[in-house]
Scaffold this motif. Structure first.
Motif, PDB file in Angstrom:
ATOM      1  N   UNK A 167       0.825  -1.203   0.000  1.00 34.70           N
ATOM      2  CA  UNK A 167       0.000   0.000   0.000  1.00 34.70           C
ATOM      3  C   UNK A 167       0.861   1.256   0.000  1.00 34.70           C
ATOM      4  N   UNK A 168       2.009   1.191   0.695  1.00 29.96           N
ATOM      5  CA  UNK A 168       2.909   2.330   0.691  1.00 29.96           C
ATOM      6  C   UNK A 168       3.441   2.629  -0.692  1.00 29.96           C
ATOM      7  N   UNK A 169       3.732   1.575  -1.461  1.00 35.06           N
ATOM      8  CA  UNK A 169       4.191   1.771  -2.837  1.00 35.06           C
ATOM      9  C   UNK A 169       3.066   2.283  -3.735  1.00 35.06           C
ATOM     10  N   UNK A 196      13.299  15.333  -9.812  1.00 35.18           N
ATOM     11  CA  UNK A 196      12.906  13.950 -10.088  1.00 35.18           C
ATOM     12  C   UNK A 196      11.735  13.613  -9.169  1.00 35.18           C
ATOM     13  N   UNK A 197      10.793  12.831  -9.668  1.00 37.89           N
ATOM     14  CA  UNK A 197       9.606  12.497  -8.890  1.00 37.89           C
ATOM     15  C   UNK A 197       9.206  11.063  -9.198  1.00 37.89           C
ATOM     16  N   UNK A 198       9.042  10.265  -8.142  1.00 30.67           N
ATOM     17  CA  UNK A 198       8.644   8.863  -8.300  1.00 30.67           C
ATOM     18  C   UNK A 198       7.317   8.656  -7.580  1.00 30.67           C
ATOM     19  N   UNK A 199       6.215   8.672  -8.334  1.00 36.76           N
ATOM     20  CA  UNK A 199       4.900   8.516  -7.695  1.00 36.76           C
ATOM     21  C   UNK A 199       4.558   7.055  -7.475  1.00 36.76           C
ATOM     22  N   UNK A 200       3.670   6.800  -6.513  1.00 36.33           N
ATOM     23  CA  UNK A 200       3.120   5.468  -6.336  1.00 36.33           C
ATOM     24  C   UNK A 200       2.157   5.150  -7.460  1.00 36.33           C
ATOM     25  N   UNK A 201       1.746   3.900  -7.510  1.00 30.38           N
ATOM     26  CA  UNK A 201       0.889   3.460  -8.610  1.00 30.38           C
ATOM     27  C   UNK A 201      -0.448   4.182  -8.622  1.00 30.38           C
ATOM     28  N   UNK A 202      -0.909   4.656  -7.472  1.00 30.66           N
ATOM     29  CA  UNK A 202      -2.202   5.324  -7.387  1.00 30.66           C
ATOM     30  C   UNK A 202      -2.064   6.828  -7.173  1.00 30.66           C
ATOM     31  N   UNK A 203      -0.881   7.362  -7.426  1.00 29.30           N
ATOM     32  CA  UNK A 203      -0.627   8.789  -7.236  1.00 29.30           C
ATOM     33  C   UNK A 203      -0.458   9.445  -8.598  1.00 29.30           C
ATOM     34  N   UNK A 204      -1.245  10.477  -8.871  1.00 26.20           N
ATOM     35  CA  UNK A 204      -1.128  11.195 -10.143  1.00 26.20           C
ATOM     36  C   UNK A 204      -0.496  12.569  -9.980  1.00 26.20           C
ATOM     37  N   UNK A 205      -0.116  12.923  -8.755  1.00 26.51           N
ATOM     38  CA  UNK A 205       0.575  14.185  -8.527  1.00 26.51           C
ATOM     39  C   UNK A 205      -0.337  15.386  -8.384  1.00 26.51           C
ATOM     40  N   UNK A 206      -1.634  15.205  -8.348  1.00 23.99           N
ATOM     41  CA  UNK A 206      -2.560  16.333  -8.271  1.00 23.99           C
ATOM     42  C   UNK A 206      -3.066  16.599  -6.860  1.00 23.99           C
ATOM     43  N   UNK A 207      -2.729  15.737  -5.919  1.00 22.52           N
ATOM     44  CA  UNK A 207      -3.255  15.897  -4.564  1.00 22.52           C
ATOM     45  C   UNK A 207      -2.149  15.697  -3.534  1.00 22.52           C
ATOM     46  N   UNK A 208      -1.042  16.419  -3.723  1.00 19.83           N
ATOM     47  CA  UNK A 208       0.084  16.306  -2.811  1.00 19.83           C
ATOM     48  C   UNK A 208      -0.181  17.105  -1.542  1.00 19.83           C
ATOM     49  N   UNK A 209       0.480  16.697  -0.460  1.00 19.68           N
ATOM     50  CA  UNK A 209       0.323  17.410   0.816  1.00 19.68           C
ATOM     51  C   UNK A 209       0.922  18.808   0.684  1.00 19.68           C
ATOM     52  N   UNK A 210       0.140  19.878   0.925  1.00 13.51           N
ATOM     53  CA  UNK A 210       0.656  21.231   0.697  1.00 13.51           C
ATOM     54  C   UNK A 210       1.573  21.716   1.815  1.00 13.51           C
ATOM     55  N   UNK A 211       2.775  22.113   1.461  1.00 17.56           N
ATOM     56  CA  UNK A 211       3.698  22.768   2.381  1.00 17.56           C
ATOM     57  C   UNK A 211       4.801  23.427   1.555  1.00 17.56           C
ATOM     58  N   UNK A 423       6.637  10.596   1.104  1.00 12.85           N
ATOM     59  CA  UNK A 423       5.292  10.451   1.658  1.00 12.85           C
ATOM     60  C   UNK A 423       4.938   8.968   1.669  1.00 12.85           C
ATOM     61  N   UNK A 424       4.684   8.455   2.862  1.00 11.98           N
ATOM     62  CA  UNK A 424       4.317   7.043   3.012  1.00 11.98           C
ATOM     63  C   UNK A 424       3.202   6.959   4.047  1.00 11.98           C
ATOM     64  N   UNK A 425       1.960   6.812   3.605  1.00 13.62           N
ATOM     65  CA  UNK A 425       0.849   6.795   4.560  1.00 13.62           C
ATOM     66  C   UNK A 425       0.806   5.554   5.436  1.00 13.62           C
ATOM     67  N   UNK A 426       1.628   4.569   5.147  1.00 14.81           N
ATOM     68  CA  UNK A 426       1.584   3.321   5.920  1.00 14.81           C
ATOM     69  C   UNK A 426       2.776   3.162   6.854  1.00 14.81           C
TER      70      UNK A 426
END
Length: 495
Positions: A167-169, A196-211, A423-426
């Motif tokens: 799930x983390x991946x 460089x950016x390596x997204x997870x399989x379910x990450x499209x880069x449109x909802x990143x944590x804002x900071x 970012x690893x939610x797990x």
């Protein structure tokens, strides 16, 4: 279980190339260099995905098969364990003398007293009392069910660990970006802000944590050998309500001491130098360029790169392309000259200098092809559209004048830092399951499953024959002492 162990061994074996060979996700340049230097062997390894081990089809297949095998192994064992927990201890064997541990004695106590003493001595055991022919009574006792509990906790936690990693991946991401250490800022608002950016399989880069992060300063200290002793960056960051109020919170970012905010972690990976050039064009207009150069020597931090300029006050696209400038070469933080060749002897910027080649012409930035910020397009040089017009060594404050009157001055260097956002939610679940794996393994290795039977048989003279038998369901090491202590207590004359 044998299948699961075999797959676990294959998973460990499959992970070895990931440790021995460069991985594209970590350093694509090293992978390219390895393939180029090893010819057909490197190309074969690339086709077999040995440079992307953890994302390869064969590693994923072993991973999934291990997951399925663990599920198939654990379900029957859990059902059997639940059935055993509900069942009563087994009947007392007819011939206790055949047990691995056995003892026998006569006592003047009656049967009821012996059984009461046995029940008191075996307090904490799962036990059941039964009656046999002739007034004989028995006690069947079991202990050590936590061993199987620990075993199941270990395997279920291992299963949970696999799920958490997967799930983390899927829902995690990781990106790296270089930020100038003079107030340079970076905001986690989109993938285009990263180098460089390596997204997870379910990450499209449109909802990143804002900071947002601002690098105010960078400091490094070195040993006399040039080895880095420590380095840290003084930063400010914004997240949550701070973004609306434009409040910057200070933080000291160090290696292995990441900033944690809104579920993300910001790591300090490395640093380098940015040469600062000021170009004065023939018409008097000036441009200052500060583009980071990458270290090519990790000991002395000698660095290479390219700083590029567009001509000022030019509206015609063709004229602009024909008069672009690029400054390439070598940056030495602590300069030393070996004849005419510039080199660096120390990583700290004590006496910076550059050995530069200046190119003028079409840089190819409008060609539609991707271009590294650290180099120029050699195809444009080969086609004659980009030509070398000067070469010179410059110390801080020195300048070079081109044939058309353009003056290039080397103003010194700035620090840049490389940061990584992960970012690893797990990650909390990974920690929880890791702790449970250790606890479950410890319990399963430290607790022994064992059984004790006591038979009290009345005699005609009023005495009672006491038989005690013992059996360890697993390794019997250490059980003999416990069995002897139980039997000795039961054979005491006092109740």
């Amino acid at each position: 279980m044998r299948t699961a162990l075999t797959l676990l061994f294959l998973l460990a074996l499959g992970a070895m190339p990931g440790a021995l060979l460069p991985q594209r996700s970590l350093n694509a340049q090293k992978v390219a260099d390895y393939i180029a230097s090893h010819g057909w062997w490197g190309r074969l390894l690339d086709r077999l995905q040995f440079f992307d081990v953890y994302a390869s089809y064969w590693f994923s297949a072993v991973y999934v098969l291990l997951f399925v095998s663990l599920v198939g192994c654990l379900m029957p064992r859990t059902w059997e364990y639940a059935r055993q927990m509900r069942a009563k201890p087994v009947l007392t064997p007819r011939n206790l003398a055949r047990m691995p541990h056995h003892d026998r004695a006569e006592s003047p106590r009656d049967v009821d007293t012996v059984i009461a003493d046995a029940r008191r001595r075996l307090k904490g055991w799962r036990l059941v009392e039964r009656e046999e022919d002739g007034g004989t009574r028995t006690v069947s006792a079991e202990r050590g069910f936590l061993r199987e509990t620990g075993n199941l906790v270990f395997h279920f936690s291992l299963l949970g660990l696999l799920v958490a990693f997967a799930l983390g991946k899927m829902y995690g991401y990781e990106g790296q970006v270089i930020v100038q250490a003079n107030g340079g800022q970076f905001c986690n608002s989109g993938v285009y802000n990263y180098d460089t950016f390596r997204p997870g399989l379910r990450v499209d880069g449109t909802n990143l944590s804002p900071f947002c992060v601002k690098i105010d300063d960078f400091q490094a200290s070195y040993l006399h050998t040039g080895q880095a002793e420590s380095f840290h960056a003084d930063i400010g960051y914004q997240s949550g309500p701070d973004l609306d109020s434009n409040t910057w919170r200070p933080y000291r970012l160090e290696v292995n001491s990441p900033l944690r905010t809104v579920g993300d972690r910001v790591y300090l990976l490395g640093h380098g130098y940015t040469p600062v050039f000021t170009v004065t064009f023939p018409g008097g207009a000036t441009r200052t360029g500060a583009t980071q150069w990458r270290p090519v020597n990790e000991i002395t931090f000698a660095s290479e790169g390219a700083t590029k300029f567009d001509p000022p006050d030019t509206t015609d696209a063709e004229t602009r392309r024909e008069n672009q400038l690029a400054i390439t070469g070598l940056l030495a933080p602590t300069a030393v000259y070996r004849g005419e060749l510039l080199d660096s002897v120390f990583p700290e910027a004590r006496d910076p200098a550059v050995a530069i080649d200046v190119y003028r012409g079409d840089l190819g930035t409008d060609s539609g092809r991707g271009q590294s910020i650290f180099s120029i397009d050699q195809k444009m040089v080969a086609d004659g559209k980009l030509n070398k017009v000067a070469r010179k060594n410059l110390a801080k404050g020195e300048s070079l004048t081109l044939d058309d009157g353009t003056v290039i001055r080397f103003d010194g260097v700035r620090d840049w830092v490389s940061v990584q956002v992960s970012h690893d939610p797990t990650q909390v679940w990974v920690l929880v399951f890791s702790v449970l794996v250790i606890l479950g393994l410890g319990v399963s290795l430290s607790i022994k499953r064992r059984r004790v039977w006591v038979r009290a048989t009345p005699q005609e003279d009023g005495r009672t024959v006491i038989e005690v038998g013992g059996l360890a369901r697993t390794d019997q090491a250490g059980y003999g002492e416990e069995f002897t202590a139980v039997a000795r207590d039961l054979f005491k004359e006092e109740g």
